[in-house]
Design a protein around this motif. Structure first.
Motif, PDB file in Angstrom:
ATOM      1  N   THR A  84      39.472  52.668  44.757  1.00  0.00           N
ATOM      2  CA  THR A  84      39.017  51.567  45.656  1.00  0.00           C
ATOM      3  C   THR A  84      40.421  50.193  45.042  1.00  0.00           C
ATOM      4  O   THR A  84      41.137  50.671  44.656  1.00  0.00           O
ATOM      5  CB  THR A  84      38.148  51.205  45.701  1.00  0.00           C
ATOM      6  N   SER A  87      40.417  50.085  41.532  1.00  0.00           N
ATOM      7  CA  SER A  87      40.561  51.098  40.926  1.00  0.00           C
ATOM      8  C   SER A  87      42.465  51.109  40.139  1.00  0.00           C
ATOM      9  O   SER A  87      42.800  49.896  41.478  1.00  0.00           O
ATOM     10  CB  SER A  87      39.927  51.923  41.214  1.00  0.00           C
ATOM     11  N   GLY A 112      37.397  47.451  31.340  1.00  0.00           N
ATOM     12  CA  GLY A 112      37.736  47.795  32.885  1.00  0.00           C
ATOM     13  C   GLY A 112      37.392  48.802  33.145  1.00  0.00           C
ATOM     14  O   GLY A 112      38.167  49.349  33.314  1.00  0.00           O
ATOM     15  N   SER A 113      36.289  49.734  33.500  1.00  0.00           N
ATOM     16  CA  SER A 113      36.010  51.305  33.572  1.00  0.00           C
ATOM     17  C   SER A 113      36.148  51.321  34.622  1.00  0.00           C
ATOM     18  O   SER A 113      35.789  50.026  35.586  1.00  0.00           O
ATOM     19  CB  SER A 113      34.545  51.180  33.028  1.00  0.00           C
ATOM     20  N   PRO A 198      37.921  41.172  35.905  1.00  0.00           N
ATOM     21  CA  PRO A 198      38.701  40.507  37.721  1.00  0.00           C
ATOM     22  C   PRO A 198      39.286  39.299  38.005  1.00  0.00           C
ATOM     23  O   PRO A 198      38.476  38.878  37.856  1.00  0.00           O
ATOM     24  CB  PRO A 198      37.138  41.096  38.540  1.00  0.00           C
TER      25      PRO A 198
HETATM   26  C1  LIG Z   1      40.047  46.116  38.219  1.00  0.00           C
HETATM   27  S1  LIG Z   1      38.434  46.826  37.948  1.00  0.00           S
HETATM   28  C2  LIG Z   1      38.489  48.043  36.929  1.00  0.00           C
HETATM   29  C3  LIG Z   1      39.178  49.139  37.620  1.00  0.00           C
HETATM   30  C4  LIG Z   1      39.744  50.718  36.694  1.00  0.00           C
HETATM   31  N1  LIG Z   1      39.565  50.894  35.752  1.00  0.00           N
HETATM   32  C5  LIG Z   1      38.965  51.631  37.741  1.00  0.00           C
HETATM   33  O1  LIG Z   1      40.443  52.248  37.223  1.00  0.00           O
HETATM   34  O2  LIG Z   1      38.680  51.866  38.112  1.00  0.00           O
HETATM   35  C6  LIG Z   1      37.396  45.406  36.959  1.00  0.00           C
HETATM   36  C7  LIG Z   1      35.991  45.307  36.848  1.00  0.00           C
HETATM   37  O3  LIG Z   1      35.987  45.096  37.823  1.00  0.00           O
HETATM   38  C8  LIG Z   1      34.483  45.505  38.595  1.00  0.00           C
HETATM   39  N2  LIG Z   1      34.262  46.740  39.742  1.00  0.00           N
HETATM   40  C9  LIG Z   1      33.038  46.331  40.388  1.00  0.00           C
HETATM   41  N3  LIG Z   1      33.381  47.132  41.582  1.00  0.00           N
HETATM   42  C10 LIG Z   1      34.476  48.409  41.324  1.00  0.00           C
HETATM   43  C11 LIG Z   1      35.121  49.309  41.391  1.00  0.00           C
HETATM   44  N4  LIG Z   1      34.862  49.392  42.742  1.00  0.00           N
HETATM   45  N5  LIG Z   1      35.558  50.281  41.288  1.00  0.00           N
HETATM   46  C12 LIG Z   1      36.341  49.245  39.879  1.00  0.00           C
HETATM   47  N6  LIG Z   1      36.051  48.633  39.539  1.00  0.00           N
HETATM   48  C13 LIG Z   1      34.686  47.795  40.052  1.00  0.00           C
HETATM   49  C14 LIG Z   1      34.005  47.138  37.053  1.00  0.00           C
HETATM   50  O4  LIG Z   1      33.105  46.134  36.198  1.00  0.00           O
HETATM   51  C15 LIG Z   1      35.520  46.672  36.429  1.00  0.00           C
HETATM   52  O5  LIG Z   1      35.334  46.121  35.188  1.00  0.00           O
END
Ligand SMILES: C[S@@+](CC[C@H](N)C(=O)[O-])C[C@H]1O[C@@H](n2cnc3c(N)ncnc32)[C@H](O)[C@@H]1O
Length: 274
Positions: A84, A87, A112-113, A198
């Motif tokens: 997405t 990600s 950020g998981s 974020p």
């Molecule tokens: C940049 S994202 C982290 C992406 C993660 N490292 C990955 O590779 O999927 C930062 C934060 O956005 C939030 N978030 C909300 N929707 C999300 C989504 N669809 N995919 C990943 N993070 C999401 C989560 O709380 C996450 O910690």
């Protein structure tokens, strides 16, 4: 009106200016028409080359993205690889996986998981060892990532802990950042991945505290990588880190949405593309 249309209209007006000036100066109408047509052709060729080059770059970047996504999916062992806009990009993840393999990284801290958590845990299972701890401020998102880790039997290679954001004063600035009480103060990591909080929620410098707060958690060969480093806010963060951490070594990598790397050892940077 979109930027390209505005530029096109402006260029059309600019192409007519020399002809109008010639008519105003009393030059013959046919010469003015010839000059206007010449200017118009010049503008069309210039804009056409610009748009062609933009379209080529976009298509090249999509090809890289697709190629990386296919490569990652092929080695993901059936783990869902849904990319997405939140990600990490597959090309950035591939680069991080290469660093993990080349440096023999065993301990990872992630802010950020998501898909990165799942795929790094999977790589640790395939290579026989290593552990990733991911901090996430969003309890629902953390629970979702945890559920997938459990379903895929990856929970001994990665754990997600909820770390709510709290006001943190770091780098001469106070902003909401992860509450590190979930982290052992003695813990050391070979790799820290900064992919949160974020920044799209409004604070362009939301990730600034990462290096100030986590420098002491880097191992002697440790590296910290900042994702989305091509954004204006992250470029500012990179500049501040370089100013404030003269003992570290840095490199900006033009991959995915940009990856800024801070390393304790200078030689590690040689493993990265320019
Ligand atoms: C940049 S994202 C982290 C992406 C993660 N490292 C990955 O590779 O999927 C930062 C934060 O956005 C939030 N978030 C909300 N929707 C999300 C989504 N669809 N995919 C990943 N993070 C999401 C989560 O709380 C996450 O910690």
């Amino acid at each position: 009106m979109n930027r390209d249309l505005r530029l096109g209209l402006l260029a059309a007006v600019a192409a007519m200016v020399p002809g109008i000036l010639l008519v105003a100066l009393g030059v013959s109408g046919s010469l003015a028409v010839i000059v206007t047509i010449g200017c118009g052709v010049g503008v069309i060729v210039t804009l056409g080359r610009r748009w062609h080059s933009q379209a080529t770059k976009r298509s090249e970047s999509q090809t890289t993205h697709l190629r990386s996504a296919i490569g990652v999916a092929a080695t993901a062992g059936g783990i869902p690889t849904y990319w997405t806009e939140h990600s990490i990009t597959p090309e950035t993840l591939t680069q991080i996986q290469q660093l993990i393999a080349a440096l023999g990284v065993r301990s990872v801290l992630e802010l950020g998981s998501g898909i990165s958590t799942l795929l790094i845990a999977h790589a640790f299972r395939r290579s026989g060892g290593g552990h990733l701890l991911s901090l996430d401020d969003d309890a629902r998102w953390a629970a979702q990532t945890t559920a997938t880790l459990e379903r895929e039997k990856l929970d001994s290679f990665a754990e997600v802990r909820v770390a709510p954001l709290k006001d943190t004063t770091s780098g001469s600035r106070t902003s909401p950042w992860y509450d590190l009480s979930a982290l052992d103060p003695q813990a050391r990591f070979d790799l820290v991945i900064v992919d949160g909080p974020p920044a799209w929620k409004g604070d362009a410098l939301a990730r600034l505290p990462a290096l100030y707060e986590l420098r002491k958690h880097l191992s002697d060969n440790g590296i910290l990588v900042l994702d989305d480093a091509a954004r204006g806010g992250e470029r500012e963060i990179a500049a501040r880190w370089q100013r404030d951490f003269p003992d570290l070594h840095f490199k900006m990598v033009g991959l995915g949405r940009g990856l800024f790397v801070a390393s304790v050892q200078k030689s590690v940077l040689d493993l990265l593309p320019a």
